[in-house]
Write an enzyme that holds these catalytic residues in place. Structure first.
Site, mmCIF file in Angstrom:
data_model
loop_
_atom_site.group_PDB
_atom_site.id
_atom_site.type_symbol
_atom_site.label_atom_id
_atom_site.label_comp_id
_atom_site.label_asym_id
_atom_site.label_seq_id
_atom_site.Cartn_x
_atom_site.Cartn_y
_atom_site.Cartn_z
ATOM 1 C CG HIS A 85 -0.826 -8.803 0.154
ATOM 2 N ND1 HIS A 85 -0.453 -7.487 0.253
ATOM 3 C CD2 HIS A 85 -2.154 -8.786 -0.098
ATOM 4 C CE1 HIS A 85 -1.512 -6.711 0.054
ATOM 5 N NE2 HIS A 85 -2.559 -7.485 -0.169
ATOM 6 C CE1 TYR B 95 -2.935 -3.120 0.381
ATOM 7 C CE2 TYR B 95 -3.478 -2.452 2.596
ATOM 8 C CZ TYR B 95 -3.623 -3.330 1.552
ATOM 9 O OH TYR B 95 -4.468 -4.405 1.670
HETATM 10 P P1 NAP Z 1 -14.109 -1.366 1.378
HETATM 11 O O1 NAP Z 1 -13.640 -1.218 2.765
HETATM 12 O O2 NAP Z 1 -15.117 -2.413 1.065
HETATM 13 O O3 NAP Z 1 -14.674 0.004 0.811
HETATM 14 C C1 NAP Z 1 -13.955 1.197 0.855
HETATM 15 C C2 NAP Z 1 -14.742 2.269 0.127
HETATM 16 O O4 NAP Z 1 -15.962 2.532 0.832
HETATM 17 C C3 NAP Z 1 -13.996 3.591 0.063
HETATM 18 O O5 NAP Z 1 -14.317 4.184 -1.175
HETATM 19 C C4 NAP Z 1 -14.582 4.392 1.223
HETATM 20 O O6 NAP Z 1 -14.548 5.775 0.963
HETATM 21 C C5 NAP Z 1 -16.012 3.912 1.204
HETATM 22 N N1 NAP Z 1 -16.626 3.980 2.544
HETATM 23 C C6 NAP Z 1 -16.097 3.520 3.700
HETATM 24 N N2 NAP Z 1 -16.958 3.677 4.728
HETATM 25 C C7 NAP Z 1 -18.059 4.271 4.198
HETATM 26 C C8 NAP Z 1 -19.286 4.692 4.759
HETATM 27 N N3 NAP Z 1 -19.568 4.498 6.055
HETATM 28 N N4 NAP Z 1 -20.215 5.269 3.932
HETATM 29 C C9 NAP Z 1 -19.941 5.424 2.612
HETATM 30 N N5 NAP Z 1 -18.786 5.029 2.021
HETATM 31 C C10 NAP Z 1 -17.859 4.459 2.812
HETATM 32 O O7 NAP Z 1 -12.858 -1.620 0.385
HETATM 33 P P2 NAP Z 1 -11.320 -1.988 0.458
HETATM 34 O O8 NAP Z 1 -10.523 -0.796 0.749
HETATM 35 O O9 NAP Z 1 -11.031 -2.750 -0.792
HETATM 36 O O10 NAP Z 1 -11.179 -3.042 1.650
HETATM 37 C C11 NAP Z 1 -10.924 -2.688 2.996
HETATM 38 C C12 NAP Z 1 -9.498 -2.997 3.410
HETATM 39 O O11 NAP Z 1 -9.205 -4.389 3.243
HETATM 40 C C13 NAP Z 1 -8.426 -2.329 2.558
HETATM 41 O O12 NAP Z 1 -8.317 -0.959 2.817
HETATM 42 C C14 NAP Z 1 -7.222 -3.142 2.934
HETATM 43 O O13 NAP Z 1 -6.751 -2.761 4.218
HETATM 44 C C15 NAP Z 1 -7.839 -4.546 2.956
HETATM 45 N N6 NAP Z 1 -7.686 -5.256 1.656
HETATM 46 C C16 NAP Z 1 -6.898 -6.375 1.618
HETATM 47 C C17 NAP Z 1 -6.751 -7.077 0.439
HETATM 48 C C18 NAP Z 1 -5.892 -8.317 0.423
HETATM 49 O O14 NAP Z 1 -5.527 -8.794 -0.672
HETATM 50 N N7 NAP Z 1 -5.575 -8.861 1.558
HETATM 51 C C19 NAP Z 1 -7.399 -6.670 -0.741
HETATM 52 C C20 NAP Z 1 -8.229 -5.538 -0.670
HETATM 53 C C21 NAP Z 1 -8.376 -4.857 0.525
HETATM 54 P P3 NAP Z 1 -13.557 6.799 1.724
HETATM 55 O O15 NAP Z 1 -12.178 6.243 1.608
HETATM 56 O O16 NAP Z 1 -13.770 8.063 1.001
HETATM 57 O O17 NAP Z 1 -13.986 6.865 3.162
#
Ligand code: NAP
Length: 262
Positions: A96, A38
């Site tokens: 990862h 990241y």
């Molecule tokens: P997510 O958490 O499903 O969604 C994030 C999105 O939702 C962002 O655009 C955020 O906007 C928005 N959001 C968050 N809270 C909200 C709310 N209460 N109301 C409206 N919109 C909201 O997606 P993700 O980032 O893919 O997944 C979460 C975490 O999982 C990642 O950040 C990472 O740490 C981890 N991850 C791991 C892997 C892996 O391969 N292990 C892959 C993907 C993700 P804002 O940012 O503008 O708040």
């Protein structure tokens, strides 16, 4: 492991990322998820340092990227992660993806070494199929603590949930808000209205009810707080059944090196 954490993927502006982490910790979050890939471990470390919360009260997780999975690279890149994060141990270090330099014998021997030295309190895997976890468990001395996988109401991961329940493995849901797509969904919207809640809160409450840890990424204080307040939402059996019945397979994260089983 605290069941609600803060995700940080694509929270790339260093000042903003540090501010999101600080805000979350001071609101009550005690679990922060980052990764070498990241590019924000420094900023996450700055956020932790700025927060009025003791390091030992925080569950801090990062992940070793697929180009750093040879034994030497695991050890060296973890040292770098520790230094960037400003800490001398990690609560959880994940592989990862089972891809790139991943070689079960070599990679896992390095994870055992980190575990024995106390540099990592728990060993985790991410994007592993049950077959990968079985193989890792055969090789490792350290226990496999958690598998972090994509999971949300549109990708319910029944097979991985069953395997985790049968083999004492914690599941951590990434992209728990389907990267924002839970907003506007009809079923989640109706349940949200009933509880005077938001769709993200309903998705997070559903995961918690299933015993799955969630790490929604949020940048602004408003989103960070909205997700935190999901802890106040209790779904009933009818709500759970309605979400369980959403029959979709909508995977948001599918790079070319993902396991074949996908
Ligand atoms: P997510 O958490 O499903 O969604 C994030 C999105 O939702 C962002 O655009 C955020 O906007 C928005 N959001 C968050 N809270 C909200 C709310 N209460 N109301 C409206 N919109 C909201 O997606 P993700 O980032 O893919 O997944 C979460 C975490 O999982 C990642 O950040 C990472 O740490 C981890 N991850 C791991 C892997 C892996 O391969 N292990 C892959 C993907 C993700 P804002 O940012 O503008 O708040």
């Amino acid at each position: 492991m605290p069941m609600l954490g803060l995700g940080t993927w694509e929270n790339e502006d260093p000042d903003q990322c540090a501010e999101s982490v600080r805000t979350a910790l001071e609101m009550g979050y005690r679990h922060i998820d980052t990764a070498q890939a990241y590019g924000n471990e420094d900023a996450v470390g700055d956020g932790i340092a700025a927060a009025d919360v003791a390091r030992e009260d925080i569950f801090l997780a990062t992940k070793v990227w697929i180009s750093k999975l040879s034994p030497e690279n695991v050890l060296r890149s973890t040292e770098t992660s520790l230094s960037r994060l400003g800490t001398d141990y990690l609560d959880l270090l994940y592989i990862h993806w089972p891809a790139g330099e991943y070689d079960p014998e070599g990679t896992l021997s390095a994870f055992d070494e980190l575990y024995d030295e106390g540099l990592i309190r728990n060993m985790g895997v991410s994007n592993f199929e049950p077959e990968h976890v079985d193989q890792a468990r055969d090789i490792l001395d350290a226990p496999v603590f958690a598998n972090q996988v994509e999971m949300h109401p549109f990708l319910q991961q029944e097979r991985l949930r069953q395997y985790a329940a049968e083999t004492d493995l914690d599941l951590v849901a990434y992209s728990p808000l389907a990267r924002g797509d839970v907003i506007g969904d009809e079923t989640l919207g109706a349940i949200a209205e009933k509880h005077d809640a938001s769709e993200p809160q309903v998705a997070l409450a559903w995961l918690r009810e299933l015993g799955v840890t969630a790490i929604p990424k949020a940048t602004s204080e408003a989103h960070i707080r909205d997700n935190w307040e999901s802890l106040d939402i209790d779904l009933d059996e009818d709500d759970m059944a309605r979400i369980d019945a959403i029959d979709r397979t909508d995977r948001k994260v599918h790079p070319g090196f993902a396991p074949d089983a996908w």
